[in-house]
Design a protein around this motif. Structure first.
Motif, PDB file in Angstrom:
ATOM      1  N   GLN A  96       0.593  -1.162  -0.034  1.00 19.59           N
ATOM      2  CA  GLN A  96       0.167   0.172   0.246  1.00 19.59           C
ATOM      3  C   GLN A  96       1.156   1.122   0.222  1.00 19.59           C
ATOM      4  O   GLN A  96       0.786   2.365  -0.467  1.00 19.59           O
ATOM      5  CB  GLN A  96      -0.853   0.120   1.297  1.00 19.59           C
ATOM      6  CG  GLN A  96      -1.668  -1.514   1.348  1.00 19.59           C
ATOM      7  CD  GLN A  96      -2.379  -1.015   2.604  1.00 19.59           C
ATOM      8  OE1 GLN A  96      -2.768  -0.524   3.518  1.00 19.59           O
ATOM      9  NE2 GLN A  96      -3.957  -1.998   2.861  1.00 19.59           N
ATOM     10  N   MET A  97       2.018   0.961   0.384  1.00 19.46           N
ATOM     11  CA  MET A  97       2.757   2.517   1.175  1.00 19.46           C
ATOM     12  C   MET A  97       3.420   2.384  -0.746  1.00 19.46           C
ATOM     13  O   MET A  97       3.519   3.897  -0.846  1.00 19.46           O
ATOM     14  CB  MET A  97       3.988   2.264   1.450  1.00 19.46           C
ATOM     15  CG  MET A  97       4.418   2.934   2.151  1.00 19.46           C
ATOM     16  SD  MET A  97       5.563   2.876   3.413  1.00 19.46           S
ATOM     17  CE  MET A  97       6.183   1.561   3.579  1.00 19.46           C
ATOM     18  N   LEU A  98       4.066   1.636  -1.212  1.00 24.26           N
ATOM     19  CA  LEU A  98       4.397   1.787  -2.545  1.00 24.26           C
ATOM     20  C   LEU A  98       4.044   2.519  -3.650  1.00 24.26           C
ATOM     21  O   LEU A  98       3.301   2.975  -4.101  1.00 24.26           O
ATOM     22  CB  LEU A  98       5.127   0.912  -2.778  1.00 24.26           C
ATOM     23  CG  LEU A  98       6.725   0.058  -2.225  1.00 24.26           C
ATOM     24  CD1 LEU A  98       6.771  -1.941  -2.185  1.00 24.26           C
ATOM     25  CD2 LEU A  98       7.739   0.902  -2.307  1.00 24.26           C
ATOM     26  N   VAL A  99       2.648   1.362  -3.884  1.00 22.26           N
ATOM     27  CA  VAL A  99       1.370   2.280  -4.890  1.00 22.26           C
ATOM     28  C   VAL A  99       1.411   3.697  -4.069  1.00 22.26           C
ATOM     29  O   VAL A  99       1.092   4.499  -5.112  1.00 22.26           O
ATOM     30  CB  VAL A  99      -0.211   1.182  -4.810  1.00 22.26           C
ATOM     31  CG1 VAL A  99      -1.359   2.050  -4.652  1.00 22.26           C
ATOM     32  CG2 VAL A  99       0.745   0.123  -4.724  1.00 22.26           C
ATOM     33  N   SER A 100       1.555   3.929  -2.940  1.00 23.83           N
ATOM     34  CA  SER A 100       0.891   5.509  -2.733  1.00 23.83           C
ATOM     35  C   SER A 100       1.753   6.686  -3.181  1.00 23.83           C
ATOM     36  O   SER A 100       1.861   7.445  -3.295  1.00 23.83           O
ATOM     37  CB  SER A 100       0.739   5.880  -1.186  1.00 23.83           C
ATOM     38  OG  SER A 100       0.267   7.000  -1.016  1.00 23.83           O
ATOM     39  N   GLU A 102       4.373   5.347  -5.506  1.00 25.87           N
ATOM     40  CA  GLU A 102       4.197   5.477  -7.044  1.00 25.87           C
ATOM     41  C   GLU A 102       3.113   6.742  -7.653  1.00 25.87           C
ATOM     42  O   GLU A 102       3.338   7.503  -8.161  1.00 25.87           O
ATOM     43  CB  GLU A 102       3.644   4.209  -7.262  1.00 25.87           C
ATOM     44  CG  GLU A 102       3.918   3.610  -8.857  1.00 25.87           C
ATOM     45  CD  GLU A 102       3.271   2.450  -9.794  1.00 25.87           C
ATOM     46  OE1 GLU A 102       3.169   2.737 -11.064  1.00 25.87           O
ATOM     47  OE2 GLU A 102       2.399   2.083  -8.531  1.00 25.87           O
ATOM     48  N   THR A 103       1.461   6.775  -7.395  1.00 23.71           N
ATOM     49  CA  THR A 103       0.585   7.652  -7.097  1.00 23.71           C
ATOM     50  C   THR A 103       1.361   8.806  -6.974  1.00 23.71           C
ATOM     51  O   THR A 103       1.004  10.086  -7.685  1.00 23.71           O
ATOM     52  CB  THR A 103      -0.220   7.349  -6.322  1.00 23.71           C
ATOM     53  OG1 THR A 103      -0.471   5.897  -6.819  1.00 23.71           O
ATOM     54  CG2 THR A 103      -1.683   8.155  -6.586  1.00 23.71           C
ATOM     55  N   LYS A 104       1.731   9.573  -6.133  1.00 17.55           N
ATOM     56  CA  LYS A 104       2.493  10.253  -5.791  1.00 17.55           C
ATOM     57  C   LYS A 104       3.762  11.018  -7.059  1.00 17.55           C
ATOM     58  O   LYS A 104       3.210  12.460  -7.123  1.00 17.55           O
ATOM     59  CB  LYS A 104       2.883  10.235  -4.004  1.00 17.55           C
ATOM     60  CG  LYS A 104       2.387  10.446  -3.112  1.00 17.55           C
ATOM     61  CD  LYS A 104       2.550  10.592  -1.917  1.00 17.55           C
ATOM     62  CE  LYS A 104       1.531  10.315  -0.972  1.00 17.55           C
ATOM     63  NZ  LYS A 104       1.369  10.795   0.601  1.00 17.55           N
ATOM     64  N   PHE A 105       4.423  10.031  -7.112  1.00 20.50           N
ATOM     65  CA  PHE A 105       5.586  10.705  -7.520  1.00 20.50           C
ATOM     66  C   PHE A 105       4.460  10.519  -9.167  1.00 20.50           C
ATOM     67  O   PHE A 105       5.400  11.909  -9.488  1.00 20.50           O
ATOM     68  CB  PHE A 105       6.389   9.392  -7.982  1.00 20.50           C
ATOM     69  CG  PHE A 105       7.278   9.449  -9.088  1.00 20.50           C
ATOM     70  CD1 PHE A 105       8.723   9.942  -8.288  1.00 20.50           C
ATOM     71  CD2 PHE A 105       7.612   8.499 -10.492  1.00 20.50           C
ATOM     72  CE1 PHE A 105       9.960   9.782  -8.945  1.00 20.50           C
ATOM     73  CE2 PHE A 105       8.942   8.880 -11.065  1.00 20.50           C
ATOM     74  CZ  PHE A 105       9.628   9.728 -10.899  1.00 20.50           C
ATOM     75  N   LYS A 106       4.054  10.375  -9.350  1.00 27.04           N
ATOM     76  CA  LYS A 106       3.364   9.901 -11.057  1.00 27.04           C
ATOM     77  C   LYS A 106       3.208  11.547 -11.028  1.00 27.04           C
ATOM     78  O   LYS A 106       2.546  12.407 -12.531  1.00 27.04           O
ATOM     79  CB  LYS A 106       2.776   8.970 -11.394  1.00 27.04           C
ATOM     80  CG  LYS A 106       3.310   8.513 -12.345  1.00 27.04           C
ATOM     81  CD  LYS A 106       2.527   6.781 -12.731  1.00 27.04           C
ATOM     82  CE  LYS A 106       3.191   5.077 -12.598  1.00 27.04           C
ATOM     83  NZ  LYS A 106       2.366   4.104 -13.065  1.00 27.04           N
ATOM     84  N   ARG A 107       2.071  11.720 -10.287  1.00 26.21           N
ATOM     85  CA  ARG A 107       1.711  12.964  -9.650  1.00 26.21           C
ATOM     86  C   ARG A 107       2.243  14.246 -10.068  1.00 26.21           C
ATOM     87  O   ARG A 107       1.874  15.140 -11.096  1.00 26.21           O
ATOM     88  CB  ARG A 107       0.397  13.003  -8.636  1.00 26.21           C
ATOM     89  CG  ARG A 107       0.059  14.564  -8.850  1.00 26.21           C
ATOM     90  CD  ARG A 107      -0.979  14.481  -7.481  1.00 26.21           C
ATOM     91  NE  ARG A 107      -0.692  15.418  -6.567  1.00 26.21           N
ATOM     92  CZ  ARG A 107      -0.330  14.221  -5.024  1.00 26.21           C
ATOM     93  NH1 ARG A 107      -0.811  13.572  -4.562  1.00 26.21           N
ATOM     94  NH2 ARG A 107       0.521  14.436  -3.839  1.00 26.21           N
ATOM     95  N   GLU A 108       3.459  14.121  -9.238  1.00 26.65           N
ATOM     96  CA  GLU A 108       4.634  15.556  -9.311  1.00 26.65           C
ATOM     97  C   GLU A 108       4.897  15.689 -10.856  1.00 26.65           C
ATOM     98  O   GLU A 108       5.476  16.473 -10.874  1.00 26.65           O
ATOM     99  CB  GLU A 108       5.676  15.063  -8.131  1.00 26.65           C
ATOM    100  CG  GLU A 108       4.565  15.415  -6.590  1.00 26.65           C
ATOM    101  CD  GLU A 108       4.499  16.768  -6.834  1.00 26.65           C
ATOM    102  OE1 GLU A 108       5.024  17.379  -6.546  1.00 26.65           O
ATOM    103  OE2 GLU A 108       3.512  16.881  -5.719  1.00 26.65           O
ATOM    104  N   PHE A 109       5.325  14.268 -11.450  1.00 30.46           N
ATOM    105  CA  PHE A 109       5.311  14.652 -12.622  1.00 30.46           C
ATOM    106  C   PHE A 109       4.221  15.159 -14.076  1.00 30.46           C
ATOM    107  O   PHE A 109       4.975  15.589 -14.760  1.00 30.46           O
ATOM    108  CB  PHE A 109       6.577  13.314 -12.979  1.00 30.46           C
ATOM    109  CG  PHE A 109       7.945  12.856 -12.773  1.00 30.46           C
ATOM    110  CD1 PHE A 109       8.617  13.355 -13.769  1.00 30.46           C
ATOM    111  CD2 PHE A 109       8.302  12.635 -11.861  1.00 30.46           C
ATOM    112  CE1 PHE A 109      10.056  13.474 -13.488  1.00 30.46           C
ATOM    113  CE2 PHE A 109       9.535  12.689 -11.397  1.00 30.46           C
ATOM    114  CZ  PHE A 109      10.071  13.151 -11.958  1.00 30.46           C
ATOM    115  N   SER A 110       3.240  14.721 -13.847  1.00 29.22           N
ATOM    116  CA  SER A 110       2.629  15.052 -14.699  1.00 29.22           C
ATOM    117  C   SER A 110       2.686  16.674 -14.404  1.00 29.22           C
ATOM    118  O   SER A 110       2.156  17.432 -14.975  1.00 29.22           O
ATOM    119  CB  SER A 110       1.245  14.119 -14.229  1.00 29.22           C
ATOM    120  OG  SER A 110       0.998  15.027 -12.857  1.00 29.22           O
TER     121      SER A 110
END
Length: 145
Positions: A96-100, A102-110
């Motif tokens: 769950q922590m790694l999925v979170s 990954e989501t934050k990482f993709k959001r920041e790069f977007s």
């Protein structure tokens, strides 16, 4: 060289079990778990996640030899849950922590892509390490010392 082929470090052989659990007979509510085809990366993350759980009295891991792709993790609980259940819960929380992350990482790069497409703030003046000043004082850099 003595090193095994690279694929042997992460591909399970036919019939090879990824996890082997051995109950500890000397220590109550404890188990030794062997996880194959993994290394310090997963071992340290699991240990840290287990130690953050209030039911865990002890959690530690070791990699017996660098050329053998497995680690051994020892877990002792307070008796409210078994070591196997504790490991499953730790794995679930870690996923769950790694999925979170990954989501934050993709959001920041977007956001970074959107800022760059609009015109951005001048990438040449930005400090790549996130600092406010953008380098050394007086226009010097670290090679000038």
């Amino acid at each position: 060289m003595n090193a095994p082929a690279r694929y042997e470090l992460f591909v399970l052989e036919d019939g090879e079990k990824p996890v082997e659990v051995t109950e500890d007979t000397k220590i109550p509510n404890a188990a030794t778990i062997k996880i194959v085809k993994q290394d310090h990366t997963l071992g340290n993350m699991l240990r840290a996640q287990l130690l953050s759980m209030p039911q865990i009295l002890f959690a530690g891991y070791k990699v017996p030899h660098p050329l053998h792709p497995y680690f051994i993790i020892k877990i002792q609980t307070d008796g409210t849950i078994t070591p196997q259940v504790a490991l499953e819960q730790a794995c679930t929380k870690l996923i769950q922590m790694l999925v979170s992350l990954e989501t934050k990482f993709k959001r920041e790069f977007s956001f970074k892509d959107v800022e760059g497409a609009v015109g951005g703030s001048g990438a040449a003046n930005e400090d790549p390490y996130g600092g406010a000043g953008g380098g050394w004082a007086g226009g010097r850099d670290y090679l000038d010392f």
